[in-house]
Write a protein that holds these residues in place. Structure first.
Motif, short mmCIF file in Angstrom:
data_model
loop_
_atom_site.label_atom_id
_atom_site.label_comp_id
_atom_site.label_asym_id
_atom_site.label_seq_id
_atom_site.Cartn_x
_atom_site.Cartn_y
_atom_site.Cartn_z
N THR A 24 0.83 -1.21 0.00
CA THR A 24 0.00 0.00 0.00
C THR A 24 0.86 1.25 0.00
OG1 THR A 24 -0.13 -0.05 2.42
CG2 THR A 24 -1.91 -1.13 1.21
N THR A 25 0.30 2.31 -0.54
CA THR A 25 0.94 3.63 -0.57
C THR A 25 -0.04 4.65 0.00
OG1 THR A 25 2.23 3.07 -2.54
CG2 THR A 25 2.00 5.40 -2.01
N MET A 26 0.37 5.32 1.06
CA MET A 26 -0.45 6.35 1.68
C MET A 26 0.45 7.24 2.53
SD MET A 26 -2.62 3.82 4.17
CE MET A 26 -1.86 2.41 4.99
N PRO A 27 -0.04 8.39 2.96
CA PRO A 27 0.81 9.30 3.75
C PRO A 27 1.22 8.67 5.07
CG PRO A 27 -1.16 10.43 2.95
CD PRO A 27 -1.37 8.98 2.69
N ASP A 28 2.31 9.16 5.61
CA ASP A 28 2.74 8.68 6.93
C ASP A 28 1.85 9.24 8.04
OD1 ASP A 28 4.89 7.24 5.88
OD2 ASP A 28 6.17 9.03 5.90
N PHE A 44 -2.80 0.82 -3.91
CA PHE A 44 -2.14 -0.43 -3.54
C PHE A 44 -1.70 -1.18 -4.78
CE2 PHE A 44 -6.63 -1.49 -3.92
CZ PHE A 44 -6.64 -2.70 -4.60
N ASP A 45 -0.81 -2.10 -4.55
CA ASP A 45 -0.33 -2.97 -5.62
C ASP A 45 -0.24 -4.38 -5.07
OD1 ASP A 45 0.52 -3.77 -8.08
OD2 ASP A 45 2.53 -2.89 -7.93
N ILE A 46 -0.25 -5.33 -5.97
CA ILE A 46 -0.19 -6.75 -5.60
C ILE A 46 0.98 -7.38 -6.34
CG2 ILE A 46 -1.41 -8.95 -5.67
CD1 ILE A 46 -4.03 -7.31 -5.67
N ASP A 132 3.19 -3.64 6.93
CA ASP A 132 4.40 -2.81 6.92
C ASP A 132 4.13 -1.34 6.63
OD1 ASP A 132 5.89 -5.06 7.45
OD2 ASP A 132 6.26 -5.49 5.34
N LYS A 133 2.90 -0.99 6.30
CA LYS A 133 2.59 0.41 6.00
C LYS A 133 1.31 0.81 6.72
CE LYS A 133 2.80 4.45 4.20
NZ LYS A 133 3.79 5.41 4.74
#
Length: 381
Positions: A24-28, A44-46, A132-133
């Motif tokens: 996943t990609t999102m702000p911290d 997100f990616d798989i 992890d995110k």
């Protein structure tokens, strides 16, 4: 949410070998106002080896878990599931989750929402959580101050831009930015997307500063609409305007007529930023100008040739300022037509030196000698 791994494998089996089932990609971090909404930019990616198990033909479910990604130990930590009609948090996934956009909005945020959050995707037979995110959401009753910056050096007479930005955690209700400046200005406002895909409001103001604006305060205020009320925050900054010497003034003591052999002190004052680096004194006699000394103060032992007008010039890296003229009168003597011999010294110390007739400049009363020009040698040796 019966299964928790990829396909029918227990969750974490692949992770034990250093692989992530979901990326996943999102702000911290997101700073949010009580009572407002919060938008979590998310995608997100798989991994390639599992993409065939992701069934985008049937709308996948997005699940948000707070505090700990291992929701089996704390099922109450599951606060939102897009496949459910009723959730602990009121919200919706605004992104197209079939295209791996998991952007989510939560409404009516309270301080209890302060926590870290993990994303889980369920699309039979694919089911995975990214441990992890996470995104940290910090809810406060008061907004953070806007960020205020200056584009380049602030110099008198040169247009300058000031930039003010404020985060917009709830893009549906972005803050309004207003300015308080000591002069007229023009503004330009726009929404901008940050590198982490969060949204900010940017306001740019352009004005032309003068030396009168030096050390004046400017303020940028962000006004957030929350329900039927507003919440405000502001950022203050003191202007640091660079300008050439202003209000340059020469004074003479004593101001009355003096006798030959008396001591007379001339003082030059000026306002400048950065400070004056060089003071220069000139005498005007018989229509000619002579450079006679350097330094903020000029003290001389009066001789017969010292009568006449005096003025000073103050210089810094921004330019020059010319003072008024002061008259040195010598008792019992008309204006001297010859150049005498005397002594001068600066405030920093005494140097005795004879003066000869130096190079002169034709004097024009309405001419400013602070223009860039080649000065001849002073008359002292």
């Amino acid at each position: 949410m019966e299964g928790s791994g990829v396909g029918f494998e227990p969750e974490g089996v692949l992770a034990c070998f250093g692989q992530r089932d979901l990326i996943t990609t999102m702000p911290d971090r997101l700073d949010v106002l009580t009572g407002s909404c919060v938008q979590i930019p998310c995608s997100f990616d798989i991994p390639d080896q599992h993409k065939d198990k992701f069934n985008s033909a049937i709308l996948p479910s997005g699940v948000w878990i707070k505090e700990n990604s291992n929701f089996r130990e704390r099922p109450d930590n599951v606060i939102f599931n897009s496949s459910k009609m009723v959730n602990r948090y009121q919200g919706k996934i605004t992104g197209n989750i079939s295209q791996m956009n998991c952007t989510t909005v939560f409404f009516n945020v309270t301080t209890n929402y302060t926590n870290i959050y993990f994303l889980r995707i369920e699309s039979q037979p694919f089911r995975a959580t990214d441990p992890d995110k996470s995104v940290e959401i910090d809810v406060s009753d008061f907004p953070s101050s806007p960020n205020l910056t200056v584009s380049g050096e602030v110099k008198e007479g040169t247009p300058v831009s000031l930039n003010c930005s404020a985060v917009a955690p709830c893009p549906e209700h972005p803050p309004e930015l207003t300015w308080t400046l000591p002069t007229q200005f023009t503004t330009e406002n726009q929404l901008q997307e940050n590198p982490d895909q969060t949204i900010s409001v940017l306001s740019t103001v352009t004005f032309t500063p003068s030396y009168l604006h030096h050390e004046k305060n400017i303020t940028c205020t962000s006004v957030y609409p929350v329900g039927t009320s507003n919440k405000k925050a502001e950022h203050n900054m003191m202007l640091n305007v660079s300008f050439s010497p202003k209000d340059t003034s020469a004074s003479i003591s004593p101001a009355d007529s003096v006798s030959v052999g008396s001591c007379v002190n001339l003082t030059c004052s000026s306002t400048a930023n950065p400070p004056v680096t060089n003071f220069t004194w000139f005498q005007i006699s018989e229509g000619k100008r002579t450079q006679v000394a350097s330094g903020q103060s000029y003290t001389l032992n009066v001789t017969v040739g010292d009568g006449g007008l005096y003025y000073c010039e103050a210089r810094n890296c921004q330019g020059c300022g010319k003072s008024n003229e002061v008259q040195l009168d010598i008792k019992g003597q008309e204006e001297s037509k010859t150049s005498g011999v005397g002594f001068w010294f600066l405030v920093s110390g005494f140097w005795g030196c004879s003066r000869n007739s130096g190079d002169h400049f034709a004097y024009q009363p309405d001419q400013s000698f602070c223009m860039e020009e080649k000065l001849e040698a002073p008359r002292w040796t």
